[in-house]
Design a protein around this motif. Structure first.
Motif, mmCIF file in Angstrom:
data_model
loop_
_atom_site.group_PDB
_atom_site.id
_atom_site.type_symbol
_atom_site.label_atom_id
_atom_site.label_comp_id
_atom_site.label_asym_id
_atom_site.label_seq_id
_atom_site.Cartn_x
_atom_site.Cartn_y
_atom_site.Cartn_z
ATOM 1 N N VAL A 23 0.863 -1.175 0.000
ATOM 2 C CA VAL A 23 0.000 0.000 0.000
ATOM 3 C C VAL A 23 0.899 1.224 0.000
ATOM 4 C CG1 VAL A 23 -1.877 -1.162 1.217
ATOM 5 C CG2 VAL A 23 -0.099 0.027 2.519
ATOM 6 N N THR A 24 0.306 2.387 -0.197
ATOM 7 C CA THR A 24 1.115 3.603 -0.205
ATOM 8 C C THR A 24 1.381 4.076 1.219
ATOM 9 O OG1 THR A 24 -0.792 5.090 -0.320
ATOM 10 C CG2 THR A 24 0.117 4.273 -2.414
ATOM 11 N N LEU A 25 2.440 4.862 1.351
ATOM 12 C CA LEU A 25 2.744 5.454 2.650
ATOM 13 C C LEU A 25 1.614 6.369 3.101
ATOM 14 C CD1 LEU A 25 4.616 6.037 5.009
ATOM 15 C CD2 LEU A 25 5.843 7.678 3.561
ATOM 16 N N ALA A 26 0.978 7.047 2.157
ATOM 17 C CA ALA A 26 -0.154 7.919 2.508
ATOM 18 C C ALA A 26 -1.275 7.123 3.172
ATOM 19 C CB ALA A 26 -0.664 8.633 1.257
ATOM 20 N N ASP A 27 -1.565 5.916 2.664
ATOM 21 C CA ASP A 27 -2.587 5.070 3.273
ATOM 22 C C ASP A 27 -2.208 4.677 4.692
ATOM 23 O OD1 ASP A 27 -4.122 5.143 0.978
ATOM 24 O OD2 ASP A 27 -3.213 3.342 0.130
ATOM 25 N N GLU A 28 -0.938 4.336 4.881
ATOM 26 C CA GLU A 28 -0.478 3.934 6.210
ATOM 27 C C GLU A 28 -0.555 5.096 7.201
ATOM 28 O OE1 GLU A 28 1.067 0.561 7.354
ATOM 29 O OE2 GLU A 28 -0.675 0.520 6.029
ATOM 30 N N ILE A 29 -0.238 6.287 6.742
ATOM 31 C CA ILE A 29 -0.314 7.465 7.613
ATOM 32 C C ILE A 29 -1.765 7.751 7.996
ATOM 33 C CG2 ILE A 29 0.020 9.962 7.690
ATOM 34 C CD1 ILE A 29 2.524 9.555 5.988
ATOM 35 N N ALA A 30 -2.666 7.619 7.025
ATOM 36 C CA ALA A 30 -4.088 7.859 7.313
ATOM 37 C C ALA A 30 -4.603 6.871 8.354
ATOM 38 C CB ALA A 30 -4.904 7.757 6.029
ATOM 39 N N LEU A 31 -4.179 5.608 8.264
ATOM 40 C CA LEU A 31 -4.609 4.611 9.234
ATOM 41 C C LEU A 31 -4.017 4.905 10.611
ATOM 42 C CD1 LEU A 31 -6.289 2.000 9.421
ATOM 43 C CD2 LEU A 31 -4.145 0.741 9.165
ATOM 44 N N ALA A 32 -2.744 5.313 10.649
ATOM 45 C CA ALA A 32 -2.107 5.657 11.925
ATOM 46 C C ALA A 32 -2.807 6.858 12.575
ATOM 47 C CB ALA A 32 -0.624 5.951 11.705
ATOM 48 N N GLU A 33 -3.257 7.797 11.767
ATOM 49 C CA GLU A 33 -3.975 8.956 12.301
ATOM 50 C C GLU A 33 -5.273 8.521 12.977
ATOM 51 O OE1 GLU A 33 -4.376 11.382 8.857
ATOM 52 O OE2 GLU A 33 -2.560 12.551 9.273
ATOM 53 N N LEU A 73 4.146 0.061 14.667
ATOM 54 C CA LEU A 73 5.218 0.891 15.214
ATOM 55 C C LEU A 73 4.634 2.013 16.071
ATOM 56 C CD1 LEU A 73 7.514 1.173 12.052
ATOM 57 C CD2 LEU A 73 7.629 -0.488 13.925
ATOM 58 N N VAL A 74 3.558 2.612 15.592
ATOM 59 C CA VAL A 74 2.890 3.657 16.372
ATOM 60 C C VAL A 74 2.276 3.056 17.637
ATOM 61 C CG1 VAL A 74 1.030 5.356 16.341
ATOM 62 C CG2 VAL A 74 2.449 5.028 14.312
ATOM 63 N N GLU A 75 1.702 1.871 17.494
ATOM 64 C CA GLU A 75 1.105 1.192 18.642
ATOM 65 C C GLU A 75 2.166 0.884 19.698
ATOM 66 O OE1 GLU A 75 -1.368 -2.932 19.559
ATOM 67 O OE2 GLU A 75 -1.093 -2.215 17.502
#
Length: 358
Positions: free
Chosen positions: A220-230, A267-269
Protein backbone atom coordinates in the motif's frame (compact mmCIF):
# COMPACT_ATOMS: atom_id res chain seq x y z
CA UNK A 1 -6.04 -2.01 29.75
CA UNK A 2 -2.39 -3.04 29.86
CA UNK A 3 -2.33 -4.43 26.34
CA UNK A 4 -4.12 -2.09 23.93
CA UNK A 5 -3.22 -3.97 20.77
CA UNK A 6 -5.69 -4.12 17.96
CA UNK A 7 -3.62 -4.74 14.88
CA UNK A 8 -0.51 -6.70 14.14
CA UNK A 9 2.14 -6.24 11.48
CA UNK A 10 0.13 -8.39 9.08
CA UNK A 11 -3.47 -8.41 7.98
CA UNK A 12 -6.05 -10.91 6.84
CA UNK A 13 -9.58 -12.00 7.54
CA UNK A 14 -10.18 -14.87 9.92
CA UNK A 15 -10.52 -17.16 6.96
CA UNK A 16 -7.85 -15.57 4.81
CA UNK A 17 -4.86 -17.55 6.17
CA UNK A 18 -6.31 -20.64 4.61
CA UNK A 19 -7.09 -18.81 1.41
CA UNK A 20 -3.60 -17.34 1.41
CA UNK A 21 -2.06 -20.75 1.94
CA UNK A 22 -3.90 -21.97 -1.10
CA UNK A 23 -3.29 -18.86 -3.15
CA UNK A 24 0.35 -18.31 -2.19
CA UNK A 25 1.96 -21.47 -3.63
CA UNK A 26 0.08 -21.09 -6.87
CA UNK A 27 1.59 -17.65 -7.31
CA UNK A 28 5.04 -18.98 -6.61
CA UNK A 29 4.48 -21.79 -9.00
CA UNK A 30 3.07 -19.93 -11.98
CA UNK A 31 4.65 -16.49 -11.75
CA UNK A 32 7.58 -15.23 -13.75
CA UNK A 33 11.09 -16.48 -13.10
CA UNK A 34 12.79 -13.32 -14.30
CA UNK A 35 12.72 -11.23 -11.16
CA UNK A 36 16.19 -9.88 -11.94
CA UNK A 37 15.37 -6.19 -11.65
CA UNK A 38 16.12 -5.90 -7.95
CA UNK A 39 19.50 -4.68 -6.76
CA UNK A 40 19.79 -7.59 -4.34
CA UNK A 41 19.35 -10.14 -7.12
CA UNK A 42 21.96 -8.40 -9.29
CA UNK A 43 24.47 -8.25 -6.45
CA UNK A 44 24.01 -11.87 -5.40
CA UNK A 45 24.25 -13.09 -8.99
CA UNK A 46 27.49 -11.21 -9.65
CA UNK A 47 28.99 -12.42 -6.38
CA UNK A 48 28.01 -16.02 -7.18
CA UNK A 49 29.61 -15.90 -10.63
CA UNK A 50 32.77 -14.30 -9.28
CA UNK A 51 33.01 -16.87 -6.49
CA UNK A 52 32.69 -19.73 -8.97
CA UNK A 53 35.31 -18.14 -11.23
CA UNK A 54 37.71 -17.73 -8.31
CA UNK A 55 37.30 -21.33 -7.16
CA UNK A 56 37.43 -22.83 -10.67
CA UNK A 57 40.65 -21.02 -11.59
CA UNK A 58 42.30 -22.39 -8.45
CA UNK A 59 42.44 -25.77 -10.19
CA UNK A 60 44.51 -24.30 -13.04
CA UNK A 61 46.69 -21.60 -11.49
CA UNK A 62 49.89 -23.18 -10.14
CA UNK A 63 50.95 -20.07 -8.23
CA UNK A 64 49.06 -17.18 -6.65
CA UNK A 65 50.24 -14.90 -9.44
CA UNK A 66 49.05 -17.27 -12.17
CA UNK A 67 45.74 -17.67 -10.37
CA UNK A 68 45.20 -13.91 -10.17
CA UNK A 69 45.97 -13.45 -13.86
CA UNK A 70 43.71 -16.34 -14.86
CA UNK A 71 40.87 -15.20 -12.58
CA UNK A 72 41.07 -11.68 -13.98
CA UNK A 73 41.05 -13.06 -17.52
CA UNK A 74 37.98 -15.21 -16.97
CA UNK A 75 36.26 -12.35 -15.12
CA UNK A 76 36.76 -10.16 -18.19
CA UNK A 77 34.36 -12.42 -20.05
CA UNK A 78 32.15 -13.71 -17.23
CA UNK A 79 31.23 -10.35 -15.74
CA UNK A 80 29.98 -8.71 -18.98
CA UNK A 81 28.10 -11.90 -19.81
CA UNK A 82 26.44 -11.95 -16.38
CA UNK A 83 25.40 -8.31 -16.59
CA UNK A 84 24.04 -8.82 -20.10
CA UNK A 85 21.92 -11.74 -18.90
CA UNK A 86 20.59 -9.71 -15.97
CA UNK A 87 19.70 -6.75 -18.18
CA UNK A 88 17.97 -9.00 -20.73
CA UNK A 89 16.13 -10.93 -18.03
CA UNK A 90 14.88 -7.70 -16.47
CA UNK A 91 13.89 -6.10 -19.77
CA UNK A 92 12.00 -9.19 -20.96
CA UNK A 93 10.48 -10.09 -17.59
CA UNK A 94 6.85 -9.28 -18.45
CA UNK A 95 7.01 -10.93 -21.86
CA UNK A 96 8.65 -14.13 -20.66
CA UNK A 97 6.34 -14.38 -17.64
CA UNK A 98 3.49 -15.17 -20.04
CA UNK A 99 5.20 -18.41 -21.06
CA UNK A 100 4.79 -21.73 -19.32
CA UNK A 101 7.29 -22.65 -16.61
CA UNK A 102 9.35 -25.04 -18.83
CA UNK A 103 9.41 -22.45 -21.60
CA UNK A 104 10.66 -19.82 -19.16
CA UNK A 105 13.50 -22.08 -18.07
CA UNK A 106 14.37 -22.77 -21.70
CA UNK A 107 14.30 -19.08 -22.61
CA UNK A 108 16.43 -18.19 -19.60
CA UNK A 109 18.98 -20.88 -20.38
CA UNK A 110 19.10 -19.74 -24.00
CA UNK A 111 19.70 -16.16 -22.90
CA UNK A 112 22.41 -17.45 -20.58
CA UNK A 113 24.12 -19.32 -23.40
CA UNK A 114 23.97 -16.29 -25.72
CA UNK A 115 25.30 -14.01 -22.99
CA UNK A 116 28.18 -16.40 -22.32
CA UNK A 117 29.01 -16.50 -26.03
CA UNK A 118 29.11 -12.70 -25.95
CA UNK A 119 31.59 -12.77 -23.08
CA UNK A 120 33.70 -15.36 -24.83
CA UNK A 121 33.68 -13.30 -28.03
CA UNK A 122 34.95 -10.26 -26.08
CA UNK A 123 37.96 -12.20 -24.87
CA UNK A 124 38.65 -13.63 -28.34
CA UNK A 125 38.24 -10.39 -30.25
CA UNK A 126 40.50 -8.49 -27.85
CA UNK A 127 43.19 -11.16 -28.17
CA UNK A 128 43.06 -12.20 -24.52
CA UNK A 129 42.55 -15.81 -25.57
CA UNK A 130 43.87 -17.37 -28.75
CA UNK A 131 41.27 -20.10 -28.99
CA UNK A 132 37.69 -19.38 -27.97
CA UNK A 133 35.90 -22.19 -26.02
CA UNK A 134 32.54 -21.55 -27.62
CA UNK A 135 30.78 -24.76 -26.60
CA UNK A 136 32.06 -24.70 -23.03
CA UNK A 137 31.09 -21.05 -22.64
CA UNK A 138 27.56 -21.61 -23.92
CA UNK A 139 27.08 -24.64 -21.65
CA UNK A 140 28.38 -22.72 -18.64
CA UNK A 141 26.12 -19.75 -19.38
CA UNK A 142 23.04 -21.94 -19.69
CA UNK A 143 23.91 -23.75 -16.46
CA UNK A 144 24.43 -20.53 -14.49
CA UNK A 145 21.17 -19.11 -15.82
CA UNK A 146 19.28 -22.23 -14.74
CA UNK A 147 20.82 -22.11 -11.27
CA UNK A 148 19.94 -18.44 -10.83
CA UNK A 149 16.35 -18.98 -11.98
CA UNK A 150 15.98 -21.92 -9.60
CA UNK A 151 17.26 -19.72 -6.76
CA UNK A 152 14.70 -17.04 -7.65
CA UNK A 153 11.90 -19.61 -7.58
CA UNK A 154 13.01 -20.90 -4.18
CA UNK A 155 13.10 -17.35 -2.84
CA UNK A 156 9.60 -16.64 -4.16
CA UNK A 157 8.28 -19.85 -2.61
CA UNK A 158 9.97 -19.00 0.65
CA UNK A 159 8.13 -15.67 0.89
CA UNK A 160 4.67 -17.22 0.89
CA UNK A 161 5.05 -19.60 3.85
CA UNK A 162 6.72 -16.83 5.84
CA UNK A 163 3.81 -14.47 5.24
CA UNK A 164 1.20 -17.14 5.95
CA UNK A 165 2.99 -18.21 9.14
CA UNK A 166 3.10 -14.61 10.33
CA UNK A 167 -0.64 -14.23 9.71
CA UNK A 168 -1.43 -17.46 11.56
CA UNK A 169 0.73 -16.54 14.55
CA UNK A 170 -0.64 -13.00 14.80
CA UNK A 171 -4.29 -13.73 14.04
CA UNK A 172 -5.34 -14.33 17.65
CA UNK A 173 -3.38 -11.29 18.88
CA UNK A 174 -4.65 -8.86 16.25
CA UNK A 175 -7.89 -7.76 17.88
CA UNK A 176 -7.35 -7.43 21.60
CA UNK A 177 -10.57 -7.21 23.64
CA UNK A 178 -8.94 -4.62 25.91
CA UNK A 179 -8.54 -2.10 23.11
CA UNK A 180 -12.08 -2.71 21.87
CA UNK A 181 -13.58 -2.41 25.33
CA UNK A 182 -11.58 0.70 26.16
CA UNK A 183 -12.65 2.37 22.93
CA UNK A 184 -16.32 1.47 23.36
CA UNK A 185 -16.32 2.61 26.99
CA UNK A 186 -14.75 5.91 25.96
CA UNK A 187 -17.34 6.33 23.20
CA UNK A 188 -20.20 5.57 25.64
CA UNK A 189 -18.87 8.16 28.04
CA UNK A 190 -18.85 10.74 25.26
CA UNK A 191 -22.27 9.96 23.78
CA UNK A 192 -24.23 12.41 25.93
CA UNK A 193 -21.66 15.15 26.47
CA UNK A 194 -19.87 15.13 23.12
CA UNK A 195 -21.84 13.00 20.62
CA UNK A 196 -19.88 14.28 17.62
CA UNK A 197 -16.60 13.15 19.18
CA UNK A 198 -18.12 9.77 20.07
CA UNK A 199 -19.31 9.34 16.48
CA UNK A 200 -15.86 10.21 15.12
CA UNK A 201 -14.26 7.75 17.52
CA UNK A 202 -16.52 4.91 16.41
CA UNK A 203 -15.87 5.77 12.76
CA UNK A 204 -12.14 5.54 13.40
CA UNK A 205 -12.62 2.19 15.14
CA UNK A 206 -14.72 0.93 12.25
CA UNK A 207 -12.03 1.90 9.74
CA UNK A 208 -9.34 0.17 11.80
CA UNK A 209 -11.35 -3.03 11.85
CA UNK A 210 -12.13 -2.78 8.16
CA UNK A 211 -8.44 -2.56 7.32
CA UNK A 212 -7.46 -5.27 9.80
CA UNK A 213 -10.01 -7.73 8.42
CA UNK A 214 -9.57 -6.92 4.73
CA UNK A 215 -7.89 -9.27 2.30
CA UNK A 216 -4.18 -8.42 2.34
CA UNK A 217 -2.56 -6.67 -0.60
CA UNK A 218 1.11 -6.97 -1.48
CA UNK A 219 1.72 -3.32 -0.73
CA UNK A 220 0.00 0.00 0.00
CA UNK A 221 1.12 3.60 -0.21
CA UNK A 222 2.74 5.45 2.65
CA UNK A 223 -0.15 7.92 2.51
CA UNK A 224 -2.59 5.07 3.27
CA UNK A 225 -0.48 3.93 6.21
CA UNK A 226 -0.31 7.47 7.61
CA UNK A 227 -4.09 7.86 7.31
CA UNK A 228 -4.61 4.61 9.23
CA UNK A 229 -2.11 5.66 11.92
CA UNK A 230 -3.97 8.96 12.30
CA UNK A 231 -7.21 7.09 12.99
CA UNK A 232 -5.54 4.85 15.55
CA UNK A 233 -3.94 7.80 17.32
CA UNK A 234 -7.23 9.73 17.27
CA UNK A 235 -8.76 6.93 19.34
CA UNK A 236 -5.80 6.80 21.71
CA UNK A 237 -5.86 10.60 22.02
CA UNK A 238 -9.34 10.39 23.52
CA UNK A 239 -8.15 7.74 25.94
CA UNK A 240 -4.94 9.39 27.09
CA UNK A 241 -5.80 13.06 26.52
CA UNK A 242 -2.91 15.42 27.23
CA UNK A 243 -0.63 12.50 28.12
CA UNK A 244 -0.31 11.74 24.41
CA UNK A 245 1.47 14.57 22.59
CA UNK A 246 1.77 13.93 18.85
CA UNK A 247 3.88 15.72 16.27
CA UNK A 248 3.48 15.02 12.56
CA UNK A 249 6.27 15.97 10.10
CA UNK A 250 4.96 14.61 6.83
CA UNK A 251 6.62 15.18 3.46
CA UNK A 252 3.95 14.95 0.70
CA UNK A 253 6.65 13.95 -1.80
CA UNK A 254 7.13 10.70 0.12
CA UNK A 255 3.49 9.60 0.11
CA UNK A 256 3.75 7.43 -3.01
CA UNK A 257 6.32 5.05 -1.51
CA UNK A 258 5.11 1.47 -1.14
CA UNK A 259 4.94 -0.40 2.15
CA UNK A 260 3.58 -3.77 3.25
CA UNK A 261 0.06 -3.19 4.57
CA UNK A 262 -0.35 -2.42 8.27
CA UNK A 263 3.37 -1.82 8.74
CA UNK A 264 3.37 1.68 10.23
CA UNK A 265 0.50 1.13 12.66
CA UNK A 266 2.27 -1.49 14.84
CA UNK A 267 5.22 0.89 15.21
CA UNK A 268 2.89 3.66 16.37
CA UNK A 269 1.10 1.19 18.64
CA UNK A 270 4.44 0.19 20.20
CA UNK A 271 5.26 3.84 20.81
CA UNK A 272 1.97 4.37 22.65
CA UNK A 273 2.22 1.13 24.59
CA UNK A 274 5.80 1.53 25.78
CA UNK A 275 6.00 5.32 25.92
CA UNK A 276 2.64 6.77 26.91
CA UNK A 277 0.81 4.00 28.76
CA UNK A 278 3.35 3.29 31.54
CA UNK A 279 4.11 6.97 32.21
CA UNK A 280 1.82 9.10 34.45
CA UNK A 281 3.21 12.20 32.71
CA UNK A 282 2.64 10.71 29.26
CA UNK A 283 5.06 10.91 26.38
CA UNK A 284 5.84 12.67 23.13
CA UNK A 285 5.34 10.87 19.83
CA UNK A 286 6.80 12.09 16.57
CA UNK A 287 6.10 10.62 13.13
CA UNK A 288 8.29 11.95 10.34
CA UNK A 289 8.56 11.18 6.62
CA UNK A 290 11.01 12.69 4.16
CA UNK A 291 11.94 12.06 0.57
CA UNK A 292 15.66 12.15 -0.19
CA UNK A 293 16.26 11.65 -3.88
CA UNK A 294 15.04 8.19 -4.80
CA UNK A 295 14.63 7.08 -1.17
CA UNK A 296 12.05 7.78 1.53
CA UNK A 297 12.87 8.03 5.24
CA UNK A 298 10.23 7.12 7.84
CA UNK A 299 10.80 7.68 11.54
CA UNK A 300 8.65 6.91 14.58
CA UNK A 301 10.12 8.38 17.77
CA UNK A 302 8.66 8.26 21.27
CA UNK A 303 9.98 9.45 24.61
CA UNK A 304 10.30 6.88 27.39
CA UNK A 305 9.62 6.92 31.12
CA UNK A 306 12.83 7.62 33.10
CA UNK A 307 13.23 4.05 34.35
CA UNK A 308 13.00 2.69 30.80
CA UNK A 309 16.07 4.53 29.55
CA UNK A 310 17.98 4.67 32.83
CA UNK A 311 18.54 1.09 33.96
CA UNK A 312 15.78 -1.18 32.70
CA UNK A 313 15.63 -3.04 29.39
CA UNK A 314 12.78 -2.50 27.00
CA UNK A 315 9.89 -4.99 27.13
CA UNK A 316 10.16 -8.06 24.93
CA UNK A 317 7.13 -6.97 22.91
CA UNK A 318 9.28 -4.44 21.06
CA UNK A 319 11.43 -7.17 19.53
CA UNK A 320 8.56 -9.30 18.23
CA UNK A 321 6.83 -6.49 16.35
CA UNK A 322 10.07 -4.98 15.06
CA UNK A 323 11.35 -8.32 13.77
CA UNK A 324 8.07 -8.78 11.91
CA UNK A 325 8.36 -5.32 10.35
CA UNK A 326 11.98 -5.93 9.36
CA UNK A 327 11.17 -9.25 7.68
CA UNK A 328 8.21 -7.86 5.73
CA UNK A 329 10.27 -4.91 4.49
CA UNK A 330 12.96 -7.31 3.31
CA UNK A 331 10.42 -9.41 1.41
CA UNK A 332 9.02 -6.37 -0.41
CA UNK A 333 12.14 -4.28 -1.06
CA UNK A 334 14.99 -6.79 -0.54
CA UNK A 335 18.35 -5.07 -0.02
CA UNK A 336 16.97 -1.63 -0.90
CA UNK A 337 15.19 -1.42 2.47
CA UNK A 338 17.00 -0.24 5.59
CA UNK A 339 15.67 -0.74 9.10
CA UNK A 340 17.04 0.31 12.49
CA UNK A 341 15.57 0.68 15.97
CA UNK A 342 16.97 1.55 19.36
CA UNK A 343 17.44 4.05 22.14
CA UNK A 344 18.62 7.52 21.23
CA UNK A 345 18.88 10.36 23.77
CA UNK A 346 16.14 9.09 26.12
CA UNK A 347 13.89 8.33 23.15
CA UNK A 348 13.12 5.17 21.23
CA UNK A 349 13.57 5.65 17.50
CA UNK A 350 12.51 3.39 14.63
CA UNK A 351 13.92 4.38 11.26
CA UNK A 352 12.96 2.92 7.87
CA UNK A 353 14.45 3.77 4.49
CA UNK A 354 12.75 2.45 1.35
CA UNK A 355 12.81 3.30 -2.37
CA UNK A 356 10.24 5.72 -3.71
CA UNK A 357 8.98 3.20 -6.24
CA UNK A 358 8.74 -0.54 -5.90
Amino acid sequence: MRNPSILSATSSTPSSPARSAVRGPSRAGTGGLFDACQIGVVLRTVLLVEAVVAVATLFVGATPGEWLVLAATVTGGALPATLLWLVAACALKKILARLSRPAQYAAGATLGALSALYGCALLWLTGVVATAPWVASAAAGAMFAAVIMAALVLRARGQTPAAVTARLEELQARIRPHFLFNTLNSAIALVREEPAKAEAMLEDLSELFRRALADPDESVTLADEIALAERYLAIEQVRFGDRLRIRWDIDPAANAARLPPLLLQPLVENAVKHGVEPSPEGAKLRIRTERRGGMVVIEVVNSLPPLRWADQPLPRGHGIALANVRDRLRLLHDMQAQFSAGLEQKNYRVRIVIPVGS
